[in-house]
Design a protein around this motif. Structure first.
Motif, PDB file in Angstrom:
ATOM      1  N   LEU A 139     -12.375   5.979 -26.647  1.00 50.27           N
ATOM      2  CA  LEU A 139     -12.531   7.023 -25.639  1.00 50.27           C
ATOM      3  C   LEU A 139     -12.008   6.521 -24.299  1.00 50.27           C
ATOM      4  O   LEU A 139     -12.390   5.451 -23.833  1.00 50.27           O
ATOM      5  CB  LEU A 139     -14.003   7.416 -25.504  1.00 50.27           C
ATOM      6  N   GLN A 140     -11.126   7.294 -23.688  1.00 46.16           N
ATOM      7  CA  GLN A 140     -10.553   6.912 -22.410  1.00 46.16           C
ATOM      8  C   GLN A 140     -11.319   7.583 -21.272  1.00 46.16           C
ATOM      9  O   GLN A 140     -11.454   8.803 -21.240  1.00 46.16           O
ATOM     10  CB  GLN A 140      -9.075   7.315 -22.348  1.00 46.16           C
TER      11      GLN A 140
ATOM     12  N   ALA B   8     -15.416  15.578 -27.955  1.00 47.28           N
ATOM     13  CA  ALA B   8     -16.623  15.403 -28.760  1.00 47.28           C
ATOM     14  C   ALA B   8     -17.558  14.409 -28.076  1.00 47.28           C
ATOM     15  O   ALA B   8     -17.114  13.417 -27.488  1.00 47.28           O
ATOM     16  CB  ALA B   8     -16.253  14.916 -30.159  1.00 47.28           C
ATOM     17  N   SER B   9     -18.853  14.677 -28.141  1.00 52.37           N
ATOM     18  CA  SER B   9     -19.819  13.809 -27.473  1.00 52.37           C
ATOM     19  C   SER B   9     -19.847  12.429 -28.123  1.00 52.37           C
ATOM     20  O   SER B   9     -19.594  12.276 -29.322  1.00 52.37           O
ATOM     21  CB  SER B   9     -21.210  14.433 -27.506  1.00 52.37           C
ATOM     22  N   VAL B  10     -20.163  11.433 -27.310  1.00 49.86           N
ATOM     23  CA  VAL B  10     -20.208  10.040 -27.752  1.00 49.86           C
ATOM     24  C   VAL B  10     -21.611   9.497 -27.493  1.00 49.86           C
ATOM     25  O   VAL B  10     -22.150   9.676 -26.393  1.00 49.86           O
ATOM     26  CB  VAL B  10     -19.166   9.196 -26.985  1.00 49.86           C
TER      27      VAL B  10
ATOM     28  N   TYR C  36     -18.079  -0.637 -23.572  1.00 47.08           N
ATOM     29  CA  TYR C  36     -17.701  -0.232 -22.228  1.00 47.08           C
ATOM     30  C   TYR C  36     -18.971   0.027 -21.425  1.00 47.08           C
ATOM     31  O   TYR C  36     -19.934   0.618 -21.925  1.00 47.08           O
ATOM     32  CB  TYR C  36     -16.856   1.042 -22.257  1.00 47.08           C
ATOM     33  N   HIS C  37     -18.966  -0.397 -20.171  1.00 52.30           N
ATOM     34  CA  HIS C  37     -20.089  -0.160 -19.266  1.00 52.30           C
ATOM     35  C   HIS C  37     -19.599   0.709 -18.116  1.00 52.30           C
ATOM     36  O   HIS C  37     -18.576   0.403 -17.484  1.00 52.30           O
ATOM     37  CB  HIS C  37     -20.647  -1.484 -18.741  1.00 52.30           C
ATOM     38  N   CYS C  38     -20.330   1.797 -17.853  1.00 52.36           N
ATOM     39  CA  CYS C  38     -19.901   2.776 -16.858  1.00 52.36           C
ATOM     40  C   CYS C  38     -21.024   3.064 -15.867  1.00 52.36           C
ATOM     41  O   CYS C  38     -22.203   3.114 -16.239  1.00 52.36           O
ATOM     42  CB  CYS C  38     -19.502   4.094 -17.526  1.00 52.36           C
ATOM     43  N   GLY C  39     -20.635   3.277 -14.626  1.00 45.49           N
ATOM     44  CA  GLY C  39     -21.570   3.721 -13.607  1.00 45.49           C
ATOM     45  C   GLY C  39     -21.350   5.198 -13.337  1.00 45.49           C
ATOM     46  O   GLY C  39     -20.209   5.645 -13.177  1.00 45.49           O
TER      47      GLY C  39
ATOM     48  N   LEU D 181     -14.791  -3.026 -19.594  1.00 47.40           N
ATOM     49  CA  LEU D 181     -15.074  -3.509 -20.939  1.00 47.40           C
ATOM     50  C   LEU D 181     -15.790  -4.849 -20.862  1.00 47.40           C
ATOM     51  O   LEU D 181     -15.327  -5.779 -20.204  1.00 47.40           O
ATOM     52  CB  LEU D 181     -13.770  -3.658 -21.729  1.00 47.40           C
ATOM     53  N   LYS D 182     -16.948  -4.942 -21.538  1.00 47.44           N
ATOM     54  CA  LYS D 182     -17.693  -6.195 -21.634  1.00 47.44           C
ATOM     55  C   LYS D 182     -18.003  -6.424 -23.106  1.00 47.44           C
ATOM     56  O   LYS D 182     -18.837  -5.728 -23.680  1.00 47.44           O
ATOM     57  CB  LYS D 182     -18.986  -6.133 -20.816  1.00 47.44           C
TER      58      LYS D 182
END
Length: 251
Positions: free
Chosen positions: A169-170, A146-148, A206-209, A201-202
């Motif tokens: 969400l992993q 499912a979209s987040v 969560y921060h993702c590139g 995780l901050k």
């Protein structure tokens, strides 16, 4: 940053490559989002985002217009009015060319016929590393889950940094993922896919590139060229695409 300086910042060089206008239209392709500025004889300037749907290969190209009022169509789409158009080709080049309003065709969608101007068409390769601070809402899709909802904070032609609430969400590095902008008209739907390069995780987020794949770079480049600076962040210049008056014809 004014729009001219903004575009210069992402162009690989200051010299655009001159093109025949028919080649410029073909380079953009079919069903490509484009930005259009129209100038009336009284110097009023009107801009909107449209969909380039094709050309006759010689004198004319055709655009699908957004939903505009009857008054806007009457006031800004007179036969012979000058216009400038820009869009991003599949190879990541900023394409610019000019034309004149030929007329409107009303059907299920409103189509604009543009008579092409022979001179002034160009292509400029765009840098992939110039980054812009943004705050754009999007939906993250990964592995069919499912979209987040996420927020994009940092955007370039080559990738972005986004964050989302730590809700379980992993995500693993090297996973394929897709971001779809939300809060924009369906006619401007933009989905950019690529590979997760970082995930940390901050605080409570969560921060993702995300590194965009080659197929998505024309979409991210189009997005970058349609940002306006508000003094703090870059934002989509026409989020609802109902057309607006502007003070500059330079694109």
């Amino acid at each position: 940053m004014p729009r001219k300086e903004q575009l210069n910042a992402i162009e690989k060089n200051q010299e655009a490559i001159a093109l025949a206008v028919t080649h410029a239209v073909l380079k953009l392709g079919v069903a490509t989002l484009v930005r259009v500025h129209i100038q009336t004889p009284t110097k009023a300037l009107f801009r909107f985002n449209g969909l380039l749907i094709g050309s006759d290969g010689q004198r004319f190209c055709y655009l699908q217009l957004p939903k505009l009022s009857s008054q806007q169509k009457k006031q800004y789409f007179g036969a012979g009015y000058s216009l400038r158009l820009h869009g991003v080709s599949a190879d990541g080049s900023l394409i610019r060319f000019g034309g004149k309003v030929q007329g409107l065709m009303e059907a299920h969608h409103t189509l604009l016929c543009v008579e092409l101007v022979r001179d002034g068409a160009s292509a400029t390769p765009l840098r992939q590393d110039k980054r812009f601070n943004v705050e754009l809402s999007a939906a993250l899709n990964i592995d069919g889950k499912a979209s987040v909802p996420v927020t994009i904070h940092d955007l370039s032609v080559g990738g972005c940094l986004f964050s989302y609430r730590a809700i379980g969400l992993q995500i693993d590095e090297e996973q394929n993922a897709a971001l779809s902008l939300t809060g924009i008209p369906a006619s401007q739907a933009l989905t950019m896919s690529g590979v997760i390069l970082s995930h940390r995780l901050k605080g409570e987020r969560y921060h993702c590139g995300l590194k965009f794949d080659d197929r998505s770079k024309s979409r991210s480049a189009w997005l970058v060229t349609n940002l306006d600076y508000d003094g703090e962040l870059y934002r989509l210049s026409i989020p609802h695409n109902d057309g607006e008056l502007t003070s500059s014809l330079s694109i």
